[in-house]
Design a protein around this motif. Structure first.
Motif, PDB file in Angstrom:
ATOM      1  N   ASP A   1       0.601  -1.108   0.080  1.00 36.84           N
ATOM      2  CA  ASP A   1       0.089  -0.095  -0.042  1.00 36.84           C
ATOM      3  C   ASP A   1       0.989   1.180  -0.032  1.00 36.84           C
ATOM      4  OD1 ASP A   1       0.735  -1.054   2.631  1.00 36.84           O
ATOM      5  OD2 ASP A   1      -0.373   0.870   3.280  1.00 36.84           O
ATOM      6  N   VAL A   2       2.173   1.242   0.148  1.00 34.53           N
ATOM      7  CA  VAL A   2       3.239   2.230   0.326  1.00 34.53           C
ATOM      8  C   VAL A   2       3.589   2.752  -0.923  1.00 34.53           C
ATOM      9  CG1 VAL A   2       5.328   3.038   1.332  1.00 34.53           C
ATOM     10  CG2 VAL A   2       3.471   2.095   2.833  1.00 34.53           C
ATOM     11  N   VAL A   3       3.351   4.028  -1.181  1.00 31.88           N
ATOM     12  CA  VAL A   3       3.981   4.836  -2.279  1.00 31.88           C
ATOM     13  C   VAL A   3       5.302   5.638  -1.977  1.00 31.88           C
ATOM     14  CG1 VAL A   3       3.382   6.027  -4.452  1.00 31.88           C
ATOM     15  CG2 VAL A   3       1.752   4.568  -3.307  1.00 31.88           C
ATOM     16  N   ALA A   4       5.370   6.068  -0.910  1.00 33.86           N
ATOM     17  CA  ALA A   4       6.440   6.825  -0.425  1.00 33.86           C
ATOM     18  C   ALA A   4       7.124   6.462   0.798  1.00 33.86           C
ATOM     19  CB  ALA A   4       6.077   8.297  -0.622  1.00 33.86           C
ATOM     20  N   VAL A   5       8.506   6.743   0.842  1.00 32.18           N
ATOM     21  CA  VAL A   5       9.097   6.602   1.968  1.00 32.18           C
ATOM     22  C   VAL A   5      10.083   7.510   2.365  1.00 32.18           C
ATOM     23  CG1 VAL A   5      10.792   4.992   2.901  1.00 32.18           C
ATOM     24  CG2 VAL A   5       9.049   3.775   1.598  1.00 32.18           C
ATOM     25  N   VAL A   6      10.177   8.014   3.557  1.00 30.20           N
ATOM     26  CA  VAL A   6      10.925   9.211   3.960  1.00 30.20           C
ATOM     27  C   VAL A   6      11.768   8.805   5.096  1.00 30.20           C
ATOM     28  CG1 VAL A   6      10.997  11.609   4.964  1.00 30.20           C
ATOM     29  CG2 VAL A   6       9.468  11.025   2.977  1.00 30.20           C
TER      30      VAL A   6
ATOM     31  N   ALA B   1       0.852   7.370   1.444  1.00 31.71           N
ATOM     32  CA  ALA B   1       0.433   7.347  -0.196  1.00 31.71           C
ATOM     33  C   ALA B   1       0.861   7.990  -1.017  1.00 31.71           C
ATOM     34  CB  ALA B   1      -1.253   7.315   0.258  1.00 31.71           C
ATOM     35  N   ASP B   2       1.510   9.107  -0.740  1.00 34.47           N
ATOM     36  CA  ASP B   2       2.530   9.933  -1.631  1.00 34.47           C
ATOM     37  C   ASP B   2       3.330  10.552  -0.601  1.00 34.47           C
ATOM     38  OD1 ASP B   2       1.425  12.300  -0.461  1.00 34.47           O
ATOM     39  OD2 ASP B   2      -0.473  11.996  -1.399  1.00 34.47           O
ATOM     40  N   VAL B   3       4.438  11.330  -1.384  1.00 40.75           N
ATOM     41  CA  VAL B   3       5.615  11.710  -0.610  1.00 40.75           C
ATOM     42  C   VAL B   3       5.192  12.912   0.537  1.00 40.75           C
ATOM     43  CG1 VAL B   3       6.368  13.587  -2.492  1.00 40.75           C
ATOM     44  CG2 VAL B   3       8.005  12.261  -0.905  1.00 40.75           C
ATOM     45  N   LEU B   4       4.147  13.665   0.028  1.00 39.15           N
ATOM     46  CA  LEU B   4       3.830  14.814   1.017  1.00 39.15           C
ATOM     47  C   LEU B   4       3.120  13.860   2.179  1.00 39.15           C
ATOM     48  CD1 LEU B   4       2.330  17.546  -1.249  1.00 39.15           C
ATOM     49  CD2 LEU B   4       4.010  17.575   0.457  1.00 39.15           C
ATOM     50  N   ASP B   5       2.188  12.864   2.428  1.00 40.40           N
ATOM     51  CA  ASP B   5       2.046  12.054   3.086  1.00 40.40           C
ATOM     52  C   ASP B   5       2.889  11.565   4.027  1.00 40.40           C
ATOM     53  OD1 ASP B   5      -0.078  10.823   4.776  1.00 40.40           O
ATOM     54  OD2 ASP B   5       0.138   9.059   3.439  1.00 40.40           O
TER      55      ASP B   5
END
Ligand SMILES: [Zn+2]
Length: 209
Positions: A90-95, A168-172
């Motif tokens: 489910d994950v689209v972005a990782v920071v 779900a996106d990089v801002l999230d």
């Protein structure tokens, strides 16, 4: 978000990198950001460049087998990011960042204070903020120590090595980092004032926990 063109997704990585640097959530060339693009490819920030100065042309594309496509050298934490995506479809972005206050709890051996459910808005967003076992940064241990906790948590501390937030996106993913560091700052202040009070079972139940 998933329908945004790839150039716009890459631009969002650049924007988030700048915010992270300007807000002191990373220093020098620390920290890294990735997104999952079409065909299971990843776009990830490169090694050795300050996130505050990254431009879209610096981003590195990696295929599903972990091979770099095109120019650039990916972040040394590439395997950590790939591990998150493999455990979380489910994950689209990782920071990954080095937020100073939240990290200080793990350096002091007081990660238990972050894991306690103190702030209602954090409970609603994350549940809690657990900390992994220690792994040498950029080593093969990194993907191993996160694998259990990342399945059920969107915000983790890596013992004595910063944070990992996903979304779900990089801002999230970025806003979860901001929220984590803010929560750590509040908990530290409360500890100085005599101790942060955890929410009671009844209060947690009323939050739907
Ligand atoms: Zn790091």
């Amino acid at each position: 978000m998933a329908n945004l063109p790839e150039w716009r997704l890459k631009q969002q990585i650049v924007e988030v990198g700048r915010k992270m640097y300007e807000r002191g959530l990373v220093a020098a060339s620390d920290g890294n950001i990735s997104i999952r693009a079409r065909g299971q490819r990843l776009w990830i920030t490169p090694t050795g460049i300050c996130l505050g100065e990254i431009q879209t042309r610096h981003l590195v594309c990696v295929d599903r087998a972990g091979r770099t496509i095109g120019p650039g050298t990916p972040s040394s934490e590439m395997a950590l990011h790939a591990s998150v995506y493999s455990h979380r479809p489910d994950v689209v972005a990782v920071v990954h960042a080095h937020p100073p206050i939240a990290s200080a709890f793990t350096y002091a051996g007081r990660a238990d204070l972050l894991a306690r459910q103190v702030l209602p808005e954090v409970v609603l967003t994350f549940g809690s903020i657990p900390t992994t076992d220690y792994a040498t940064p950029a080593s093969p241990e990194g993907p191993l120590v996160i694998q259990d906790l990342i399945r059920d948590n969107d915000a983790l501390m890596l013992d004595r090595h910063g944070s990992l937030t996903v979304g779900a996106d990089v801002l999230d993913a970025y806003y979860k980092l901001e929220k984590l560091e803010h929560a750590a700052t509040v908990i530290l202040a409360a500890e100085r004032l005599g101790g942060a009070r955890a929410l009671s079972d009844d209060e947690l139940a009323r939050l739907g926990q």
